[in-house]
Design a protein around this motif. Sequence first.
Motif, short mmCIF file in Angstrom:
data_model
loop_
_atom_site.label_atom_id
_atom_site.label_comp_id
_atom_site.label_asym_id
_atom_site.label_seq_id
_atom_site.Cartn_x
_atom_site.Cartn_y
_atom_site.Cartn_z
N SER A 343 0.82 -1.21 0.00
CA SER A 343 0.00 0.00 0.00
C SER A 343 0.86 1.27 0.00
CB SER A 343 -0.92 -0.04 1.23
OG SER A 343 -1.77 1.06 1.24
N LEU A 344 2.02 1.22 0.67
CA LEU A 344 2.94 2.38 0.63
C LEU A 344 3.43 2.61 -0.79
CD1 LEU A 344 5.01 1.65 3.86
CD2 LEU A 344 3.80 3.79 3.42
N PHE A 345 3.76 1.52 -1.50
CA PHE A 345 4.21 1.64 -2.89
C PHE A 345 3.12 2.27 -3.75
CE2 PHE A 345 7.74 -1.83 -3.33
CZ PHE A 345 8.39 -1.30 -2.24
N GLU A 346 1.86 1.87 -3.47
CA GLU A 346 0.74 2.33 -4.32
C GLU A 346 0.07 3.58 -3.77
OE1 GLU A 346 -1.78 -1.10 -4.32
OE2 GLU A 346 -0.45 -2.25 -5.63
N LYS A 347 0.58 4.09 -2.64
CA LYS A 347 0.00 5.24 -1.94
C LYS A 347 -1.49 5.01 -1.65
CE LYS A 347 3.43 8.50 -3.66
NZ LYS A 347 4.47 7.81 -2.91
N GLY A 348 -1.78 3.84 -1.12
CA GLY A 348 -3.17 3.44 -0.85
C GLY A 348 -3.66 3.88 0.52
#
Length: 373
Positions: A343-348
């Motif tokens: 989620s951090l990678f995808e800014k979720g």
Amino acid sequence: MKNHWDTVIVGGGIIGHSISYHLSKAGADVCVLDKGTGGRRATGAAAGMLGVHTENRTPGLYHEFCVKSRDMYNELQTELYQCSGIDIQLTTNGMLQIALDEREAKELQEKQQSFPSLSWLDDREMKIRHPWVKSSGALWIREDGNVKPEKVAEAFKRGARSFGSTVKDGCFVIRIRKSGQGYEVTTNEGEIFAERIVVAAGADSGPWFRETGLPNPMVPVKGECFSIKPRNLLFQETYFSPSFYVVPKRDGSIVIGATSREGDGSESTSAGGIADLMDQVFRVFPALREEPLEKWWSGVRPGTSDGRPVIGEHPQEKGIFFATGHYRNGILLAPATGKLIQSLFEKGTFAKKYEGLFSPARFQIGGVYEHTR
Ligand SMILES: Cc1cc2nc3c(=O)[nH]c(=O)nc-3n(C[C@H](O)[C@H](O)[C@H](O)COP(=O)(O)OP(=O)(O)OC[C@H]3O[C@@H](n4cnc5c(N)ncnc54)[C@H](O)[C@@H]3O)c2cc1C
């Protein structure tokens, strides 16, 4: 031969492989490097308890994260079986946090006020329902259970491979340095390039904080355990007290742990440590004394100076992430940690909710550290 991946993960314990599983399932190009065989260090030593309520005194964001991670195992057991063929041996037989004296009984009754789903069993009820335990009462925690940690790590590893990830066991990471928009990773097998690095090196993560200009928050805490293989299984619930725990596994053995030696990063198992543990356990569970001893072992928990994991991006070195410091909760928190990095990678939204709680920035001088536990 391929030597460039979008993401390189340093460390193939349960945390590194959970992250690899979550990222590669979402289509990312991932490689996990482990200097050994992966899944054999802290992960291989763990009892595998999913002890949400034994690890939290009060509700709050951290407790919520623990609940989410524990609940993820319900779906993961089927999903991982389908893609890896491995049964992670999830049991949901509940846990009892036992009181060994009146003071502990009072503390646990106070704790029960904060968690209405838990129930208090007084010493009379314990004698009837759990006659093999000498206690002053217990908190009955119906929802918590346990898994077999090395099976979970292996299932994440094989599952991630089925989604196209690469695993390099026996690959020791010596140095990481900036290279263009990404990083160059020097290993005993040569150079590897990546856009993003995730440090998931367990108790060996300390140097990577120092190398990247952050204070090293890692505190090794050695733990020693033993197991017995009872002829007849008296009980299926896990029992937990401040000085020991007794964890029946689905394969019929009972794992008993653990000593706690802060600052000790050595991996030998001391005779005295196991003897002290046995002494404490058999005073409370006399019926276990005559059962066959199976094996004993030790491992080093990756603790941190504030007792909280570090999951997030380096405050200055963009593209370097940490996922470490899970101390005695890495098995419980592995699923949600994988999801959080993804989620951090995808800014979720999952990341927005939890990133402040685990941010590496809290260790830099003047860093903000806010949480409720
Ligand atoms: C006795 C004991 C009992 C425990 N019981 C429980 C429990 O009941 N429930 C629970 O939730 N947690 C428990 N834990 C805690 C849990 O085991 C850890 O939090 C968890 O395993 C940490 O996983 P990890 O992947 O971060 O670390 P590890 O499993 O230690 O994996 C780190 C990996 O990184 C690799 N590595 C390190 N440096 C490098 C490098 N430079 N290059 C390449 N590879 C590298 C290592 O070889 C290793 O395989 C227990 C721990 C111990 C010791």
